[in-house]
Scaffold this active site. Structure first.
Site, short mmCIF file in Angstrom:
data_model
loop_
_atom_site.label_atom_id
_atom_site.label_comp_id
_atom_site.label_asym_id
_atom_site.label_seq_id
_atom_site.Cartn_x
_atom_site.Cartn_y
_atom_site.Cartn_z
CD GLN A 31 40.48 36.10 35.96
OE1 GLN A 31 40.85 34.94 36.21
NE2 GLN A 31 39.05 36.02 35.70
NE ARG A 89 35.39 43.73 38.24
CZ ARG A 89 34.30 43.95 38.92
NH1 ARG A 89 33.17 43.71 38.24
NH2 ARG A 89 34.19 43.75 40.18
CE1 TYR A 106 32.33 47.37 38.17
CE2 TYR A 106 34.00 47.49 36.27
CZ TYR A 106 33.61 47.45 37.92
OH TYR A 106 34.82 47.38 38.62
CB SER A 122 36.72 40.60 42.07
OG SER A 122 36.13 40.96 40.88
CG ASP A 158 38.94 42.49 40.29
OD1 ASP A 158 38.72 43.57 41.07
OD2 ASP A 158 38.08 42.01 39.28
#
Length: 373
Positions: free
Chosen positions: A127, A122, A229, A133, A130
């Site tokens: 991004q 992350r 996280y 997500s 990902d």
């Protein structure tokens, strides 16, 4: 290079790893795309659209497995399918290697390079790759709709000739991607929303969506990992957390739980005692049910009623919005492939943080720093 796409066979799985739109992009890069017959039907992408995008429709699953250089899937193929891959083939999918050491051993033994979409770091540069997500955002949205459907009340305030109905009170536990999307959706539906997370860093994001952030004094301990996280708390801090959750869950019509710890069972946030204290007709939607659940009474794949409270443990929420989930996953996948491939060939540059962390096994060895630790 032959890139293979399989029809997903896992129960409740309707997504597909590549959409026709992204297939066309890869064909332009001179990659050969083989798609198993019917692979996209669960996401409403017929074979004809893949053929129009330049893909070859393969009637035989075994032919895709035995011929492909790169295999793209959502869920991990079963052992029999993996054994049909040729040595040196690359498998890219959700691997969940920490939870499945036997899979890691199988990939090593077969000489398969395994890349986990769940292991993409992350960081800002990753991004667009990902997938966790992307899928969590869908899960958060869908969880709010499920909760609204289960609840026997309006969500927004309603002013009627018969009187004014106050808005529903909702609580979201965990303000990661899924939690933030659940908050945003509940707010659009008109509910009053509170949210709890052990990471004080997310308070601003929660409040920017119009929700109230429930604060608990947990001291100066670090509450999140390098990847963003939430960390598991010690027992004394867990007790403080539970007291705060109990207080706010008691007055909530809806509770949505989203808390996960990578490589570990989901933490218990809602105990049986808390459920007993909730008003009859209240609803809990436990997004973490596939990892054991955040509610002590959750039954995965079922909606159960305990002490007058409906507790929903849904199967595979992203798959319930399979068309958009497939589109997002497919774009994550092509972004990773664009990083991996150089002049049409895989280049495993382990100096690159994304390649190093995403690659679980390569040439019979474990590469993943996460697994080595």
């Amino acid at each position: 290079m032959i890139v293979g796409v399989l029809k997903e066979t896992a129960e409740h799985e309707r997504r597909v790893a590549l959409t026709p739109e992204v297939t066309a992009q890869l064909v332009k890069q001179e990659l050969e795309i083989w798609v198993e017959e019917g692979a996209g039907l669960g996401s409403n992408f017929p074979d004809a659209e893949y053929e129009e995008s330049g893909a070859k429709i393969a009637e035989s699953r075994d032919k895709v497995l035995s011929e492909c250089d790169i295999l793209l899937t959502i869920q991990t193929p079963d052992e029999a399918d993996i054994k049909k891959l040729k040595k040196g083939a690359i498998l890219i999918c959700f691997l969940w290697a920490l939870q499945h050491p036997e899979l890691v051993e199988l990939l090593k033994e077969q000489g398969i390079t395994g890349m986990g979409m769940d292991a993409v770091p992350r960081i800002s540069r990753a991004q667009n790759m990902d997938a966790l997500s992307s899928m969590s955002s869908i899960a958060g949205y869908k969880s709010a709709l499920i909760a609204a459907n289960e609840l026997d009340k309006y969500l927004p305030m309603m002013m009627t000739a018969a009187g004014t109905i106050p808005p529903a009170k909702t609580l979201v536990l965990g303000a990661g991607v899924a939690g933030l999307q659940a908050i945003a959706t509940l707010r659009r539906l008109g509910a009053v929303v509170e949210a709890f997370d052990i990471r004080p860093e997310v308070k601003e994001q929660v409040e920017s969506l119009g929700a109230k952030f429930v604060e608990v004094e947990l001291g100066d301990d670090e509450t999140q990992t390098e990847g963003g996280y939430a960390k598991e708390l010690d027992k004394s801090k867990q007790e403080l957390q539970r007291e705060a959750i109990h207080k706010h869950a008691r007055k909530s019509d809806i509770v949505i739980t989203t808390a996960l710890i990578p490589g570990r069972p989901a933490p218990i946030l809602i105990t049986e005692e808390m459920v007993k204290d909730m008003a009859p007709g209240s609803v809990i939607v436990d997004i973490a049910s596939e990892n054991g659940g955040n509610c002590e009474l959750t039954e995965h794949g079922k909606t159960v009623e305990k002490y007058g409270v409906s507790i929903v443990g849904p199967y595979n929420l992203p798959s319930q919005l399979s068309l958009h989930a497939s589109k997002l996953y497919s774009k994550n996948m092509v972004a990773l492939l664009n990083l991996l491939l150089e002049d049409g060939k895989p280049n495993f540059n382990f100096e690159d943080e994304i390649i190093k962390n995403t690659t679980i096994t390569h040439q019979g060895e474990v590469i993943s720093p996460m697994l080595k630790e």
